[in-house]
Design an enzyme around this catalytic site. Structure first.
Site, PDB file in Angstrom:
ATOM      1  N   ASP A  82      44.022  41.196  40.389  1.00 51.03           N
ATOM      2  CA  ASP A  82      42.872  40.486  40.937  1.00 51.03           C
ATOM      3  C   ASP A  82      43.253  39.911  42.309  1.00 51.03           C
ATOM      4  OD1 ASP A  82      40.311  39.395  40.894  1.00 51.03           O
ATOM      5  OD2 ASP A  82      40.924  37.591  39.806  1.00 51.03           O
ATOM      6  N   HIS A  83      42.459  40.170  43.320  1.00 51.51           N
ATOM      7  CA  HIS A  83      42.682  39.615  44.665  1.00 51.51           C
ATOM      8  C   HIS A  83      44.061  39.890  45.254  1.00 51.51           C
ATOM      9  CE1 HIS A  83      38.843  37.620  45.156  1.00 51.51           C
ATOM     10  NE2 HIS A  83      38.938  37.215  43.915  1.00 51.51           N
ATOM     11  N   GLU A 134      36.771  44.550  48.641  1.00 47.90           N
ATOM     12  CA  GLU A 134      35.721  43.531  48.752  1.00 47.90           C
ATOM     13  C   GLU A 134      35.155  43.496  50.153  1.00 47.90           C
ATOM     14  OE1 GLU A 134      36.362  39.734  46.867  1.00 47.90           O
ATOM     15  OE2 GLU A 134      35.032  38.677  48.256  1.00 47.90           O
ATOM     16  N   HIS A 178      33.527  31.402  43.473  1.00 54.17           N
ATOM     17  CA  HIS A 178      34.691  31.106  42.639  1.00 54.17           C
ATOM     18  C   HIS A 178      34.689  29.639  42.191  1.00 54.17           C
ATOM     19  CE1 HIS A 178      36.673  34.734  44.677  1.00 54.17           C
ATOM     20  NE2 HIS A 178      36.495  35.050  43.413  1.00 54.17           N
ATOM     21  N   GLY A 179      35.287  29.380  41.048  1.00 56.29           N
ATOM     22  CA  GLY A 179      35.452  28.010  40.578  1.00 56.29           C
ATOM     23  C   GLY A 179      34.342  27.555  39.648  1.00 56.29           C
ATOM     24  N   HIS A 209      32.427  39.093  41.306  1.00 54.00           N
ATOM     25  CA  HIS A 209      33.436  38.042  41.118  1.00 54.00           C
ATOM     26  C   HIS A 209      32.714  36.721  40.889  1.00 54.00           C
ATOM     27  CE1 HIS A 209      37.371  39.830  42.540  1.00 54.00           C
ATOM     28  NE2 HIS A 209      36.523  40.841  42.555  1.00 54.00           N
ATOM     29  N   ILE A 253      35.524  37.094  34.805  1.00 48.25           N
ATOM     30  CA  ILE A 253      35.395  35.801  34.137  1.00 48.25           C
ATOM     31  C   ILE A 253      36.766  35.142  34.031  1.00 48.25           C
ATOM     32  CG2 ILE A 253      34.793  34.670  31.953  1.00 48.25           C
ATOM     33  CD1 ILE A 253      32.643  36.969  31.679  1.00 48.25           C
TER      34      ILE A 253
HETATM   35 ZN   LIG Z   1      37.454  36.783  42.573  1.00 49.61          ZN
END
Ligand SMILES: [Zn+2]
Length: 307
Positions: A82-83, A134, A178-179, A209, A253
């Site tokens: 991820d990322h 992305e 995010h968050g 995302h 998630i």
């Molecule tokens: Zn993400």
């Protein structure tokens, strides 16, 4: 069953209009909770590891824990980075047995994002590894990924980007973030933009995302037992369901798992202050992850019985 490349998983998801859950993993209990949910629902799974998770557990530990999970399952499982921030981390994961990586050049100028993504595609493709890229940018904080504002994905640029990089799937920015603090006003996603992107890239798998729903029960539970989670708000589950019918094949998630674990442990500590065996509170935390992920699979993602 060995790890799989997500190609077939996403092709079927696209065709049938559902999404596969991509769940962030950091430790054994989280992996086990997700695997138990997948088994209960016969669902395909993407287990994803962020740079933060690699730093926390160590890549070797995470990979070996997932290998252990594979011994006991016949479900198709993808191991995804991820990322990925640069070529080096993607290369390390590709060489280390991951079947999918994300190269996130979304913070870079457009041409640099293209060049970086292309470099990863050229390394990954001959090795049979999937590449997610992305375009656009999500607001919020997730481990090492921080952004102050959302830049929505431009549909025409998305077409050009996919063509020039050869990436296999694309994370798009349509209003998720995010968050735990996703929306100040009404929670809404730009479905018009999503539909335009899907129409311009028919058959091409898209990724969302920042798609935790921040279940109120976990926020309330954490706060009832000494937490200070505040006015957290996620993406309503019905919006995620809808996105799955617009070519979104992978929904990420992470926050909801963190909340499930933390709320459950807070409650346990408050109710049984005399206990000090980590197994005593990690077990209900693992059960909470399982139940939450099972609910997502069944009621939000629509991928029950698709394994
Ligand atoms: Zn993400």
């Amino acid at each position: 069953m060995p790890l799989v490349n997500p190609r077939e998983m996403f092709e079927r998801a696209y065709r049938e209009g559902y999404a596969v859950g991509a769940f962030n993993v950091n430790n054994m209990e989280i992996i086990q909770g997700i695997m138990q949910a997948g088994a209960a629902e016969r669902a395909p799974l993407v287990l994803q590891v962020s740079a933060g998770a690699r730093k926390y557990a160590g890549q070797a530990y995470i990979v070996k824990l997932i290998e252990a999970a594979l011994i006991e399952t016949d479900l198709p499982v993808v191991l995804h980075l991820d990322h990925g921030a640069d070529f080096a981390i993607c290369k390390s994961c590709i060489d280390g047995g991951f079947t999918s990586v994300m190269i996130d050049g979304s913070h870079l100028p457009y041409e640099e994002n293209i060049a970086l993504t292309k470099q990863v595609v050229e390394y990954a493709t001959p090795k049979g590894v999937w590449v997610e890229a992305e375009l656009g940018r999500l607001e919020g904080v997730e481990d090492d990924v921080v952004s102050e504002k959302t830049v929505y994905t431009d549909p025409d640029q998305a077409v050009d980007f996919v063509k020039r990089t050869g990436c296999n799937s694309l994370a798009v920015a349509i209003g998720t973030s995010h968050g735990a603090y996703k929306f100040k006003g009404d929670a809404k996603l730009d479905f018009e933009r999503l539909e335009t992107i899907t129409n311009k890239l028919p058959g091409f798998p898209l990724v969302l995302h920042g798609s935790s729903s921040v279940p109120q029960e976990f926020v309330d539970m954490a706060n009832a037992y000494g937490g200070k989670v505040g006015a957290a708000r996620g993406v309503p589950e019905e919006l995620l369901r809808k996105a799955a019918s617009y070519g979104v094949c992978k929904i990420n998630i992470d926050t909801d798992i963190r909340l499930a674990v933390t709320a459950t442990i807070r409650k346990y500590f408050a109710e049984k202050p005399e206990d000090f065996d980590p197994r005593a509170y990690l077990k209900p935390a693992r059960d909470a992850v399982k139940n939450m992920v099972q609910h997502k699979i069944k009621n939000v993602l629509g991928c029950s019985g698709k394994a």
